[in-house]
Scaffold this motif. Structure first.
Motif, PDB file in Angstrom:
ATOM      1  N   VAL A  62       0.859  -1.180   0.000  1.00 27.36           N
ATOM      2  CA  VAL A  62       0.000   0.000   0.000  1.00 27.36           C
ATOM      3  C   VAL A  62       0.898   1.233   0.000  1.00 27.36           C
ATOM      4  N   HIS A  63       0.760   2.099  -0.979  1.00 24.08           N
ATOM      5  CA  HIS A  63       1.583   3.305  -1.060  1.00 24.08           C
ATOM      6  C   HIS A  63       0.893   4.474  -0.384  1.00 24.08           C
ATOM      7  N   ARG A  64       1.610   5.097   0.508  1.00 20.27           N
ATOM      8  CA  ARG A  64       1.103   6.283   1.173  1.00 20.27           C
ATOM      9  C   ARG A  64       1.330   7.501   0.283  1.00 20.27           C
ATOM     10  N   PRO A  65       0.683   8.610   0.577  1.00 15.77           N
ATOM     11  CA  PRO A  65       0.960   9.842  -0.183  1.00 15.77           C
ATOM     12  C   PRO A  65       2.425  10.248  -0.023  1.00 15.77           C
ATOM     13  N   THR A  66       2.975  10.846  -1.069  1.00 14.93           N
ATOM     14  CA  THR A  66       4.367  11.273  -1.026  1.00 14.93           C
ATOM     15  C   THR A  66       4.562  12.378   0.013  1.00 14.93           C
ATOM     16  N   ILE A  67       5.587  12.218   0.817  1.00 19.88           N
ATOM     17  CA  ILE A  67       5.942  13.226   1.806  1.00 19.88           C
ATOM     18  C   ILE A  67       7.085  14.052   1.235  1.00 19.88           C
ATOM     19  N   GLY A  68       6.993  15.348   1.353  1.00 20.23           N
ATOM     20  CA  GLY A  68       8.045  16.192   0.803  1.00 20.23           C
ATOM     21  C   GLY A  68       8.737  17.017   1.855  1.00 20.23           C
ATOM     22  N   HIS A  69      10.037  16.855   1.982  1.00 17.90           N
ATOM     23  CA  HIS A  69      10.843  17.769   2.780  1.00 17.90           C
ATOM     24  C   HIS A  69      11.468  18.776   1.813  1.00 17.90           C
ATOM     25  N   TRP A  70      12.225  19.716   2.359  1.00 13.13           N
ATOM     26  CA  TRP A  70      12.754  20.793   1.519  1.00 13.13           C
ATOM     27  C   TRP A  70      14.246  20.990   1.749  1.00 13.13           C
ATOM     28  N   LEU A  71      14.944  21.211   0.649  1.00  8.13           N
ATOM     29  CA  LEU A  71      16.354  21.557   0.677  1.00  8.13           C
ATOM     30  C   LEU A  71      16.506  23.034   0.338  1.00  8.13           C
ATOM     31  N   TYR A  72      17.223  23.746   1.200  1.00 11.77           N
ATOM     32  CA  TYR A  72      17.517  25.168   0.964  1.00 11.77           C
ATOM     33  C   TYR A  72      19.029  25.350   0.941  1.00 11.77           C
TER      34      TYR A  72
END
Length: 294
Positions: free
Chosen positions: A271-281
């Motif tokens: 079961v695939h969960r929604p994509t989680i996005g972190h951020w690179l600055y």
């Protein structure tokens, strides 16, 4: 139940006292080292505004090091381990990291070379200044994995500054969000052209650098165009982080997650969960100099 105060020193002291094992924030260690190694490789010999690369190799400040194994990986990217300074708000985290380095490298280093480890409050300017060491060497890279996120949980800070437009009665008080204070403090110990590499869960962590006015952009550009020797201290005006930092890169890091689930018929499926996005600055230190401090 009161919400957790991630900006509190006591929270981190209790956490690292209770859990004496390595822990990686936001990204797996391999993903973090891949990102950081590439950025350091790309920029260490071509720093903005610097005609010659530093002969000593990069100096790296790792803020909020916690118990991450990233600290130990940093030794591979410098000429000498002492060019890495690992810093945390928690004394227990710093003790843990120092013990780990000693255990892993004691038999490898005949001359007992070690990284630097310190407990520091990054919202205290004297504490931040102390991180440069006796020779006052500025850092070429600052590594921040969710430390600015934790600091952002705190209240605004009343800052007394000669930059704040104070008159004959002395400096006036300015209330700033804690991450903006962090940006000003780190600017004081970062070399011109140095990079602040931050991995955050927030897509708006450095919004104060994205939401600047046209006039502020022009002022910042003028600071960058002038030579470092000609750069004048910012004084007699309300200071803003955009004077000292330029946002070079903002990129979402997709973290796909999946879990294995067994249905009633005992067949296993994913079961695939929604994509989680972190951020690179990636922030670049501009040429404007700091004469006084906050």
């Amino acid at each position: 139940m009161a919400p957790t105060d991630f900006s509190s020193q006591s929270y981190w002291e209790n956490r690292f006292t209770a859990t004496q094992t390595p822990f990686e924030w936001l990204l797996p260690l391999d993903d973090t080292t891949r990102i950081v190694a590439k950025l350091i490789s790309d920029h260490s010999t071509n720093r903005a505004g610097v005609s010659d690369p530093p002969p000593h190799g990069p100096y790296i400040l790792h803020i909020g090091c916690g118990t991450s194994e990233l600290s130990l990986c940093l030794r591979d990217w410098v000429c000498c381990p002492s060019h890495v300074h690992n810093v945390d708000y928690s004394e227990e985290a710093v003790k843990f990291g120092r013990r780990r380095e000693e255990a892993l490298f004691a038999s490898r280093d005949a001359d007992q070379r070690r990284m630097r480890w310190s407990t520091a409050d990054l919202l205290s300017l004297p504490g931040v200044h102390s991180l440069t060491g006796e020779d006052g060497t500025l850092f070429d890279f600052i590594l921040d994995r969710s430390t600015s996120d934790a600091i952002a949980c705190g209240d605004n800070i009343a800052v007394l500054s000669t930059w704040a437009g104070g008159g004959d009665d002395g400096p006036s008080s300015v209330s700033l969000p804690p991450v903006e204070v962090l940006a000003l403090h780190l600017a004081a110990i970062t070399a011109v052209g140095g990079r602040w590499i931050a991995i955050s869960y927030s897509g708006d962590r450095f919004g104060f650098l994205e939401r600047i006015t046209h006039a502020e952009i022009e002022t910042a550009r003028n600071n960058d165009i002038s030579t470092a020797a000609d750069s004048q201290p910012v004084d007699g005006q309300v200071v803003k982080p955009a004077t000292f930092w330029r946002l070079e890169k903002k990129e979402q890091l997709a973290i796909p997650e999946s879990e294995v689930s067994t249905g009633r018929n005992e067949s296993t499926h994913t079961v695939h969960r929604p994509t989680i996005g972190h951020w690179l600055y990636v922030l670049i230190r501009r040429k404007a100099s700091l004469a006084t401090g906050v």
